[in-house]
Write an enzyme that holds these catalytic residues in place. Structure first.
Site, short mmCIF file in Angstrom:
data_model
loop_
_atom_site.label_atom_id
_atom_site.label_comp_id
_atom_site.label_asym_id
_atom_site.label_seq_id
_atom_site.Cartn_x
_atom_site.Cartn_y
_atom_site.Cartn_z
N GLY A 269 -68.50 -46.56 -28.92
CA GLY A 269 -69.51 -45.95 -28.07
C GLY A 269 -70.11 -44.70 -28.70
N CYS B 271 -59.13 -28.57 -22.77
CA CYS B 271 -58.55 -27.36 -23.33
C CYS B 271 -59.34 -26.97 -24.57
CB CYS B 271 -57.10 -27.64 -23.67
SG CYS B 271 -56.16 -26.13 -23.80
N HIS C 298 -63.07 -50.81 -26.46
CA HIS C 298 -61.77 -50.45 -25.87
C HIS C 298 -61.86 -49.99 -24.42
CE1 HIS C 298 -61.61 -45.86 -26.34
NE2 HIS C 298 -62.76 -46.18 -26.90
N1 PMP Z 1 -69.42 -42.83 -23.48
C1 PMP Z 1 -68.58 -42.78 -22.45
C2 PMP Z 1 -69.13 -42.70 -21.05
C3 PMP Z 1 -67.20 -42.82 -22.67
O1 PMP Z 1 -66.36 -42.77 -21.63
C4 PMP Z 1 -66.72 -42.89 -24.01
C5 PMP Z 1 -65.23 -42.93 -24.32
N2 PMP Z 1 -64.46 -42.02 -23.64
C6 PMP Z 1 -67.64 -42.94 -25.05
C7 PMP Z 1 -68.99 -42.91 -24.75
C8 PMP Z 1 -67.21 -43.01 -26.49
O2 PMP Z 1 -66.77 -44.29 -26.85
P1 PMP Z 1 -65.79 -44.49 -28.09
O3 PMP Z 1 -64.45 -43.98 -27.67
O4 PMP Z 1 -65.81 -45.97 -28.33
O5 PMP Z 1 -66.36 -43.75 -29.24
#
Ligand code: PMP
Length: 384
Positions: A70, A323, A200
């Site tokens: 993402g 944090c 994931h």
């Molecule tokens: N966007 C959102 C809304 C997410 O929750 C996350 C992951 N926490 C990401 C982007 C990033 O994705 P990735 O962990 O695959 O880099």
């Protein structure tokens, strides 16, 4: 074994997904760009995964660019689509993931004009404020997440995308990372030009995702080199990961209604019992949320302390705070919602997955009640 209740952070890999990946992990050498038989076999596996991802979001395979997740998809959407300079205007929301907020900040440093749509007390983008920004600023890009990772609040992406397209020349990007597998996501229906997803969060492995680009073209690559992904993202493909992503996409699509119903039922069961705790506040409770997400504060119970106590008792949750340099700061999402800092610092998040059960919820609630009983009486009185 601990009870895992942090599926918005990451989901386990489904057995069917792992089974689909195994042959590609075990097979000998091979590069999907090679012209020999082995190479062609890998290429065909990648193209199947591309079709599975495209079908999941109602796009066409040529529009899919595989990424490392993402974060890369969001970066590519922002840095890849615009000339980042004084001529560009960008609008986003203050509740986005850091992988949208940081590229926005960098765009600002590169001379772009950047603006943020306000969100209301429930963590939902204010439509009128956003309309006004679009009318006045005429952005080149509007980036709005489909659902928030902390509160689960679903954003008016379809409405704002249609508005942006009819009132400006903006490309519309949506980070759908948290929505995939929990909501029906249709790029045509949403009217977005760009959509990010991450494996994931829907039972595929970590480190793989995609950006879907409606017109298929980008201005700038993040990774240049070979011709992979039609020149939009260079580098030898990680075939096993992509096969896992594709399989998870297929399952997410076929099992969506079943998954949604199961998660919603778990959350209802949890929140019914949670609501019996004196003074508990559930954020974004009044608005449409992801079916699996419950973000709440128990008065006088500091979020990180509660998290550590629950961890000791065998429950894995997330806290809402971050944090930074040893100072605990409230979540930027709750701050944008105007939630009082002391309440925000108590926030913890439960995010259910298909592997959770009612029995685990009973255990969690009983542990929560025990922990609250152990709080000094003076605090319990004040909370009540
Ligand atoms: N966007 C959102 C809304 C997410 O929750 C996350 C992951 N926490 C990401 C982007 C990033 O994705 P990735 O962990 O695959 O880099």
């Amino acid at each position: 074994m601990a009870v895992y209740l942090d599926h918005n952070a990451s989901t386990p890999i489904l057995p069917e997904v792992l089974d689909a990946m195994m042959p590609y992990l075990k097979s000998g050498a091979g590069n999907a760009s090679s012209l020999h038989q082995g190479g062609r076999f890998l290429r065909s596996a990648i193209e199947t995964a591309r079709t599975q991802i495209a079908q999941l979001v109602n796009a066409s395979p040529q529009q899919v660019v595989f990424t490392s997740g993402g974060t890369e998809a969001n970066n590519l959407a922002i840095k890849g689509m615009l000339e980042l300079g004084p001529s560009s205007t960008l609008i986003t929301t203050p509740i986005e993931h850091a992988s949208v907020l940081q590229p926005f900040k960098q765009a600002g440093q590169a001379g772009c004009a950047t603006y943020f749509c306000a969100v209301d007390h429930d963590g939902v983008v204010e439509r009128e404020a956003c309309e006004k920004l679009i009318d006045e600023k005429q952005p080149g890009l509007l980036s709005m997440q489909l659902a928030n990772n902390e509160t689960g609040a679903i954003q008016p992406v379809e409405y704002m995308a249609r508005y942006a397209h009819s009132h400006s020349m903006a490309l519309v990007h949506s980070d759908a990372t948290q929505a995939i597998g929990k909501l029906s996501v249709d790029m045509q229906q949403l009217d977005v030009d760009l959509l990010s997803l991450s494996g994931h969060k829907f039972y595929a492995p970590q480190g793989v995702g995609a950006l879907i680009i409606k017109n298929g073209y980008i201005k700038n690559t993040l990774l240049s080199g070979g011709p992979q992904e039609s020149g939009r993202r260079a580098g030898t493909e990680n075939v096993a990961m992509l096969v896992g992503l594709g399989k998870a996409a297929e399952l997410a699509q076929t099992k969506l209604f079943e998954t949604q119903a199961y998660l919603l039922e778990l959350r209802r069961y949890f929140e019914q019992q949670l609501a019996a705790i004196d003074g508990v506040v559930i954020f974004s409770h009044q608005v449409e949320r992801l079916p699996n997400t419950s973000f709440f504060s128990i008065p006088y119970y500091h979020g990180e302390t509660l998290l550590m106590q629950l961890d000791k008792a065998g429950f894995e949750l997330a806290s809402g705070s971050a944090c930074h340099s040893e100072v605990t700061q409230p979540s930027h999402v709750l701050s944008a919602m105007g939630i009082d800092e002391s309440l925000a610092l108590n926030a913890v998040r439960v995010s259910f997955g298909v592997d959770n059960t009612r029995q685990q919820i009973d255990q969690l609630i009983s542990t929560l009640n025990q922990l609250i009983k152990q709080l000094p009486a003076i605090m319990r009185q004040a909370a009540g």
